[in-house]
Design a protein around this motif. Sequence first.
Motif, mmCIF file in Angstrom:
data_model
loop_
_atom_site.group_PDB
_atom_site.id
_atom_site.type_symbol
_atom_site.label_atom_id
_atom_site.label_comp_id
_atom_site.label_asym_id
_atom_site.label_seq_id
_atom_site.Cartn_x
_atom_site.Cartn_y
_atom_site.Cartn_z
ATOM 1 N N HIS A 75 0.779 -1.240 0.000
ATOM 2 C CA HIS A 75 0.000 0.000 0.000
ATOM 3 C C HIS A 75 0.811 1.291 0.000
ATOM 4 C CE1 HIS A 75 -3.618 -2.342 0.626
ATOM 5 N NE2 HIS A 75 -3.007 -2.975 1.610
ATOM 6 N N ALA A 76 2.134 1.244 0.134
ATOM 7 C CA ALA A 76 2.885 2.480 0.323
ATOM 8 C C ALA A 76 3.964 2.742 -0.726
ATOM 9 C CB ALA A 76 3.515 2.483 1.721
ATOM 10 N N LEU A 77 4.052 1.940 -1.771
ATOM 11 C CA LEU A 77 5.012 2.137 -2.851
ATOM 12 C C LEU A 77 6.462 2.271 -2.370
ATOM 13 C CD1 LEU A 77 2.894 4.639 -4.970
ATOM 14 C CD2 LEU A 77 3.102 2.166 -5.304
ATOM 15 N N PRO A 78 6.965 1.291 -1.629
ATOM 16 C CA PRO A 78 8.344 1.362 -1.145
ATOM 17 C C PRO A 78 9.348 1.038 -2.246
ATOM 18 C CG PRO A 78 7.424 -0.739 -0.582
ATOM 19 C CD PRO A 78 6.316 0.051 -1.238
ATOM 20 N N SER A 79 10.612 1.301 -1.969
ATOM 21 C CA SER A 79 11.660 0.942 -2.921
ATOM 22 C C SER A 79 11.848 -0.576 -2.924
ATOM 23 C CB SER A 79 12.983 1.625 -2.560
ATOM 24 O OG SER A 79 13.549 1.027 -1.413
ATOM 25 N N LYS A 80 12.313 -1.083 -4.052
ATOM 26 C CA LYS A 80 12.568 -2.520 -4.180
ATOM 27 C C LYS A 80 13.621 -2.970 -3.162
ATOM 28 C CE LYS A 80 14.314 -5.979 -7.393
ATOM 29 N NZ LYS A 80 14.978 -6.222 -8.661
ATOM 30 N N GLU A 81 14.690 -2.184 -3.045
ATOM 31 C CA GLU A 81 15.786 -2.556 -2.152
ATOM 32 C C GLU A 81 15.325 -2.613 -0.694
ATOM 33 O OE1 GLU A 81 17.195 -0.585 -5.797
ATOM 34 O OE2 GLU A 81 15.944 0.176 -4.184
ATOM 35 N N LEU A 82 14.591 -1.598 -0.273
ATOM 36 C CA LEU A 82 14.190 -1.545 1.128
ATOM 37 C C LEU A 82 13.001 -2.450 1.436
ATOM 38 C CD1 LEU A 82 14.783 2.226 1.870
ATOM 39 C CD2 LEU A 82 16.262 0.268 2.370
#
Length: 161
Positions: free
Chosen positions: A104-111
Motif C-alpha cells: 500500500h505504500a510504494l516502497p523501494s525494491k531494495e528496502l
Amino acid sequence: MKIRRSGCPINLTLETFGDRWSLIILRDTMFGGRRRSFRSLLTESIEGIASNILSDRLQRLTASGLLTRAADPGHKQRIIYSLTESAIELVPLMALMGSWGMRHALPSKELSARARVLEDGGPQLWAEFMDELRHIHLGSPAPAVSALAQMQAAYKASIPA
C-alpha cells in the motif's frame, strides 16, 4: 504512575512505542544484526533522526522495558542498547507492517527485500528471527538458521549492480 487514556490494548500499545521515531529505533536495532550504540543509531539510520529526539526516544524505550542499556566493555564512554524479550516479540508486528507497506505504500525494491523475506517465510521464519535476536541481544544459544543472513542476502541481491 503514568496516566493512560484508556485500557484499550491498541491504545496502550501505541502509548508504549507508537510514535514514528520509536518504531524506527526498534526497527534499526532489530534488523541491524547487532546491539546498537547511540552513535550507530544516529549515523546509520537512513531517516536521519536528530540527536535530541534519539536521546529522548531511547530513554522512553528503556523506561518502557523495550530496550536495555549497558556499558560497552570495549569502550568506557559508550552505552550499548539491546532489545528485551518484549521488543523481540514485536517481530510479527514488524513483519505485518512491512507486508502492509509493500502492498500500500510504494516502497523501494531494495528496502522491501527484507520485508518480502519475512512475508514469504511467515511465522516459521519470524520464530527463527526471534531466536536469532535472543542470541544477539539476550545471550541465548545461536540458532541453526540465520534469518538475518537470509534478509541481508535478499537486500544485497536487490541492489542494482
